[in-house]
Every structure is written in structure tokens, then in C-alpha cells.
Write a protein that holds these residues in place. Structure first.
Motif, PDB file in Angstrom:
ATOM      1  N   VAL B  33       0.855  -1.177   0.000  1.00 26.11           N
ATOM      2  CA  VAL B  33       0.000   0.000   0.000  1.00 26.11           C
ATOM      3  C   VAL B  33       0.897   1.235   0.000  1.00 26.11           C
ATOM      4  O   VAL B  33       1.869   1.315   0.742  1.00 26.11           O
ATOM      5  N   ASN B  53      -2.512   0.285  -5.381  1.00 24.29           N
ATOM      6  CA  ASN B  53      -3.234   0.362  -4.121  1.00 24.29           C
ATOM      7  C   ASN B  53      -2.647   1.503  -3.305  1.00 24.29           C
ATOM      8  O   ASN B  53      -1.494   1.435  -2.882  1.00 24.29           O
ATOM      9  N   TYR B  54      -3.434   2.566  -3.100  1.00 22.55           N
ATOM     10  CA  TYR B  54      -2.874   3.707  -2.382  1.00 22.55           C
ATOM     11  C   TYR B  54      -3.901   4.350  -1.468  1.00 22.55           C
ATOM     12  O   TYR B  54      -5.100   4.255  -1.681  1.00 22.55           O
ATOM     13  N   ILE B  55      -3.388   4.987  -0.428  1.00 20.91           N
ATOM     14  CA  ILE B  55      -4.199   5.764   0.513  1.00 20.91           C
ATOM     15  C   ILE B  55      -3.649   7.177   0.484  1.00 20.91           C
ATOM     16  O   ILE B  55      -2.439   7.375   0.573  1.00 20.91           O
ATOM     17  N   SER B  56      -4.555   8.170   0.339  1.00 19.28           N
ATOM     18  CA  SER B  56      -4.092   9.550   0.246  1.00 19.28           C
ATOM     19  C   SER B  56      -4.442  10.349   1.495  1.00 19.28           C
ATOM     20  O   SER B  56      -5.612  10.494   1.821  1.00 19.28           O
ATOM     21  N   HIS B  57      -3.445  10.848   2.184  1.00 20.69           N
ATOM     22  CA  HIS B  57      -3.718  11.779   3.285  1.00 20.69           C
ATOM     23  C   HIS B  57      -4.245  13.085   2.692  1.00 20.69           C
ATOM     24  O   HIS B  57      -3.688  13.571   1.714  1.00 20.69           O
ATOM     25  N   THR B  69      -0.240   5.169   9.261  1.00 24.24           N
ATOM     26  CA  THR B  69      -1.439   4.868   8.487  1.00 24.24           C
ATOM     27  C   THR B  69      -1.324   3.467   7.877  1.00 24.24           C
ATOM     28  O   THR B  69      -2.293   2.700   7.866  1.00 24.24           O
ATOM     29  N   TYR B  73      -3.833   0.282   8.563  1.00 22.15           N
ATOM     30  CA  TYR B  73      -4.374  -0.488   7.438  1.00 22.15           C
ATOM     31  C   TYR B  73      -4.051  -1.974   7.619  1.00 22.15           C
ATOM     32  O   TYR B  73      -4.895  -2.841   7.417  1.00 22.15           O
TER      33      TYR B  73
END
Lengths: 111, 237
Positions: B33, B53-57, B69, B73
Motif C-alpha cells: 500500500v 493500491n494507495y491511501i491519500s492523506h 497509516t 491499514y
């Protein structure tokens, strides 16, 4: 403590008092946060109105000039305030981080 | 064993695509991630376009929060291990298998170390590394050859601790703290590459700040990080 110095202290206290009232009315400061500043203004007024307090206390602590005692009290209070502010800042920072992380993870789940 | 690769990325638009391509080539089908830490460049756009697959602050929170983070996850999705992997192309995926093996053998932290068999050069950065190593030896009696390596794998029981505690930054002082709590640490010899593009995060004033923070945190650990041993934590959990 000269009369001019005492007048200056009073002017400072009155100015601060007005400033705090304005900030509360504009909702820029909460009433709970204003307690310190009201207390601070009141203390300045007290020290200016009754110089005897500063004379008595400075003699008690062995401080040569009563004016220095006034400075000492002001500086000590402000340092304590800055320290508390740092603690608050850390707390707020932690909460902000949690919120932003939570938001980011929610966004990711919805994708 | 389910391992998650956490890749913090702040303004890594120039690197991120190559880093992920290389990673999937060398590490095979391991989950990863990317934590885009509020980048102002095209990092998030590239991730979306490429289907990473990414999470953006929503805002920039700093490296520690980005890694955390990743841990949150991992905790939510039941991973057994987490490895921190730089978004700038310095770390190589081919070592992940070997690091996993050490976790399976019972280690809590496995460091991708540049100096297990190789000698440490005498650069400014490595003097800092030596100082930190000496402080860790003083506090734990054990030697970490590459304490400042950013490539570290953590076991399952540490994932929760990192996810829930914001004082657990992914830095050498936390490694030292966890060692004192009973974590087993191993080092695996790795080769690191120069970053692909862009400039390093550390400049002189930041380096001094970093050294001071890590030093205070390691040397005053008994007073500032009162905590229960890992084994006790697990029992109560």
C-alpha cells in the motif's frame, strides 16, 4: 515603582482586557481559554494599583527592586503559559493526525 | 504469512511508478500500500491512473504518520508482518523473502542492514549512525549495525502497538525502546540504491534536529517511555 510605570501597567491591563472581550465576542477565543487572560489583566491592575504588594513581596524574596518582582511574575506566568501551549499543540497535532488518517482510510475503503 | 509492504510517498511522482514496477517484479505477489502523504505533485494521480493500491492523506502529516497509516491499514486487514519500504527507490524487493523468514523464526524487528558484512564508511551520515549505535549498545547491551536503515520489517504483535501509539515513530529510538521491552531484533544484509530522482529529505539543520530527538529519546527512555513488556501486553490483550 514610578507613577509612569504604574500607569503603563494599568494601560496594558486595560488594553488586554478589551482585546480579550473582543476576541470572545468574535468567537475567536473560548470563555474557558479567556480565564487566564482575565486573571493576568487583573493581576497587572492589582500590582499597579497597590504597589505595596510588590514592595512587600520583593523584600520577602530578597529582590532589590520591586519592579523586578513585577517582571519576574509576568515572565514566570508567560513561560508557564507557553509550556501549556506546547502541550496543547501536541494534543491537537495528534488529534489532527488521527482525523486525517481516519479520513484517508475511509476514502480508501469507499474506492 | 501475509506481509504488507508500506510505501510512504511524499511528492514522489518522478519515482513512484518505477518503484512499484520494480517491486512487483522482484518481490512477486506480495501486497503493498502506498501512503501518499498529501503530495502536492502528481503522486496520487499516477497511483490512480496505474491502478496502484494507495491511501491519500488529505494534508501532509509527516513520515511517521504516513507509516502509521500503513500500520492501521495492516491491523484492519489482518496482516502478519509489515515492512516499511521507501517510495524513492532506495530499497530492493528481493530481500523481502529473507526478512520474512526471520520473522517466521520468531524475530519482532528485522532490519534491512547495509553493514552486516559490509564495512561502514566514514561519512557525516555514518558518524551519526555510529553515535546512535553506541547509544543503543549503552541502553540495551546489544549491537545494531545499521540503526538508521529505513528498511525494517515488524512482526504481528508490533503492528497493533505501532497502529495505536503515535509516539512509536519508525525510527531507531523506537527500535531501542522495543528492544528494552523484549523485542527480538535481527539484521539482514542488503544493498541499497541511490534514490532514483529528487533530493533527500535531510539537510544540515534537520539532521541536527533528528540526532537530538533520537538521542534524547534513547538516553532518557527509562523516564519518558514507561511501558509494559511486550509479553505482558500480549497477555492482557
Amino acid at each position: 515603582m514610578s507613577v509612569i510605570f504604574r500607569l503603563l501597567l494599568m494601560a496594558g491591563a486595560v488594553f488586554e482586557f478589551i482585546l480579550v472581550i473582543r476576541m470572545i465576542r468574535k468567537s475567536a477565543m473560548s470563555i474557558a481559554d479567556s480565564i487566564f487572560w482575565f486573571g493576568f489583566a487583573f493581576l497587572l491592575l492589582l500590582l499597579a494599583a497597590f504597589p505595596g504588594i510588590a514592595f512587600w513581596a520583593s523584600e520577602l524574596l530578597g529582590i532589590e527592586s520591586p519592579v523586578n518582582l513585577v517582571y519576574l511574575v509576568i515572565i514566570a506566568l508567560l513561560i508557564h503559559r507557553v509550556f501549556k501551549l506546547y502541550v496543547r499543540l501536541s494534543e491537537v497535532n495528534d488529534k489532527l493526525t488521527r482525523l486525517a488518517q481516519d479520513l484517508a482510510l475511509r476514502d480508501h475503503e469507499e474506492k | 504469512m501475509k506481509t504488507l509492504i508500506v510505501i510512504p510517498a511524499y511528492n514522489e511522482a518522478l519515482n513512484i511508478e518505477r518503484v512499484i514496477r520494480r517491486l512487483t517484479e522482484t518481490a512477486g505477489s506480495i501486497d503493498y500500500v502506498i501512503i501518499d502523504d498529501g503530495s502536492s505533485d502528481q503522486t496520487a494521480d499516477i497511483c490512480r491512473a496505474e491502478g496502484f493500491n494507495y491511501i491519500s492523506h488529505p494534508v501532509n502529516l509527516g513520515l511517521s504518520a504516513a507509516v502509521q497509516t500503513g500500520f492501521i491499514y495492516a491491523l484492519k486487514n489482518g496482516y502478519d508482518a509489515v515492512i516499511q519500504f521507501d517510495g524513492d527507490g532506495q530499497h530492493r524487493g528481493e530481500y523481502i523473502k529473507e526478512m520474512e523468514k526471520r520473522i517466521e523464526e520468531g524475530c519482532d524487528i528485522v532490519i534491512g542492514s547495509r553493514f552486516v558484512t559490509e564495512k561502514k564508511p566514514l561519512t557525516g551520515r555514518m558518524i551519526g549512525s555510529r553515535l546512535i549505535g553506541a547509544m543503543i549498545r549503552l541502553m540495551t547491551g546489544r549491537t545494531i549495525k545499521d540503526p538508521t536503515s529505513g528498511m525494517r520489517m515488524y512482526s504481528k504483535r508490533l503492528i497493533r502497538i505501532f497502529a495505536e501509539n503515535s509516539r512509536m515513530t519508525p525510527e531507531p529510538d523506537t527500535v531501542c525502546h522495543l528492544m528494552r521491552l523484549g523485542a527480538k531484533v535481527a539484521e539482514v544484509q542488503v544493498v541499497m540504491d541511490e534514490r532514483i530522482a529528487g533530493t533527500s529529505y535531510l539537510n544540515l539543520s534537520k539532521s541536527i534536529r533528528y540526532m537530538l530527538t533520537v538521542s534524547i529519546s534513547i538516553l532518557f527512555e527509562p523516564w519518558i517511555r514507561a511501558d509494559r513488556k511486550l509479553a505482558e501486553k500480549e497477555e492482557s490483550a
